[in-house]
Design an enzyme around this catalytic site. Structure first.
Site, PDB file in Angstrom:
ATOM      1  N   VAL B  76       0.865  -1.178   0.000  1.00 55.12           N
ATOM      2  CA  VAL B  76       0.000   0.000   0.000  1.00 55.12           C
ATOM      3  C   VAL B  76       0.902   1.228   0.000  1.00 55.12           C
ATOM      4  O   VAL B  76       1.809   1.332   0.828  1.00 55.12           O
ATOM      5  CB  VAL B  76      -0.896   0.010   1.267  1.00 55.12           C
ATOM      6  CG1 VAL B  76      -1.794   1.229   1.278  1.00 55.12           C
ATOM      7  CG2 VAL B  76      -1.696  -1.268   1.370  1.00 55.12           C
ATOM      8  N   CYS B  77       0.645   2.149  -0.907  1.00 54.03           N
ATOM      9  CA  CYS B  77       1.508   3.336  -0.984  1.00 54.03           C
ATOM     10  C   CYS B  77       1.337   4.206   0.253  1.00 54.03           C
ATOM     11  O   CYS B  77       0.221   4.595   0.602  1.00 54.03           O
ATOM     12  CB  CYS B  77       1.163   4.157  -2.219  1.00 54.03           C
ATOM     13  SG  CYS B  77       1.994   5.767  -2.189  1.00 54.03           S
ATOM     14  N   ILE B  78       2.457   4.546   0.881  1.00 59.53           N
ATOM     15  CA  ILE B  78       2.376   5.303   2.134  1.00 59.53           C
ATOM     16  C   ILE B  78       1.852   6.716   1.916  1.00 59.53           C
ATOM     17  O   ILE B  78       1.073   7.233   2.730  1.00 59.53           O
ATOM     18  CB  ILE B  78       3.735   5.306   2.870  1.00 59.53           C
ATOM     19  CG1 ILE B  78       3.570   5.911   4.253  1.00 59.53           C
ATOM     20  CG2 ILE B  78       4.801   6.057   2.080  1.00 59.53           C
ATOM     21  CD1 ILE B  78       4.707   5.623   5.195  1.00 59.53           C
TER      22      ILE B  78
END
Lengths: 133, 118
Positions: B76-78
């Site tokens: 999941v992209c931070i």
């Protein structure tokens, strides 16, 4: 053994405002440019509006990101293209395009390069991967 | 073939998540390797354990978690997650939050990157 540098293309096909795709897509480009990849960006369809000069987002209540395009060359993203047909069919000319940096030697402003669909197709055929935003 | 999958849309609201899931299952069945799955934009909402769909509906977050349990790297992209209030504490098991560098590595290492979204 060093592997060949992979060619990765970004296509920008959506308008810059009204959704976050283009803005978050720009964040991806800036990060990816720091890696060992041969990056190119193509603006087409409504995506050409993203590189139109003089965007004013004040009334939208958002910060806007047109200025960031001015640093693309500084981020070593030099291969920036605009689809001619998309641009012209939206009443834009090359003079409407943002400046993405300046030439190191001549200090001349650099604008995205306007290309035809056939050239884009040829570039696409050479890519390792293509990401669309 | 090594395939990476990128998902841009949130669950239930959009077909992208379901299409990606079905694509991944079909790819695995055909013997392809999934290099990784990357959630970006509203796609980060796909893996929150706070979702509680009706019992007769598919549980999208659990479905992704089950794929993660099989050893597929799910990221999941931070940056996208922070904007949308998705943090480690709300994630289902077998997925992780990391940076866009992970997407870069997937794009470089995978033979194909397939994007699901508008």
């Amino acid at each position: 053994m060093a592997e060949e540098v992979k060619k990765i293309m970004f296509t920008v096909r959506k308008p810059p405002h009204g959704s976050i795709y283009v803005y978050e897509g720009l964040e991806v480009k800036l990060i990816m440019a720091a890696y060992d990849a041969d990056i190119s960006v193509v603006f087409m369809d409504d995506g050409v509006f993203a590189v139109k000069r003089g965007q004013d987002t004040k009334e939208l209540g958002i910060k806007g990101f047109e200025a960031t395009y001015g640093a693309l060359v500084d981020y070593e993203i030099q291969k920036v293209f605009v689809d001619r047909h998309s641009m012209e069919s939206r009443g834009m000319t090359e003079d409407d395009l943002v400046i993405i940096g300046e030439d190191e030697d001549t200090e001349e402003p650099i604008r995205p390069q306007v290309v035809d669909a056939q050239e884009i197709a040829a570039m696409m055929a050479e890519q390792h991967n293509i990401l669309s935003f | 073939m090594k395939i990476a999958v990128c998902i841009y849309e949130g669950p239930y609201n959009h077909e992208a998540s379901d299409s990606a899931y079905n694509f991944i299952k079909a790819a695995i069945d055909r013997g392809h390797e999934i290099q990784g799955i990357f959630f970006y934009h509203d796609g980060v909402y796909n893996v929150t354990k706070l979702m509680e769909p009706p019992q007769d509906d598919r549980h999208i977050a659990n479905r992704w978690s089950e794929l993660g349990a099989k050893g597929i790297d799910i990221v999941v992209c931070i940056a996208a997650a922070k904007r949308r209030g998705i943090v480690d504490e709300v994630l289902v098991p077998n997925v992780r939050i990391s940076g866009l560098g992970q997407l870069t590595m997937m794009a470089i290492q995978a033979d194909r990157m397939v994007v699901f979204g508008d």
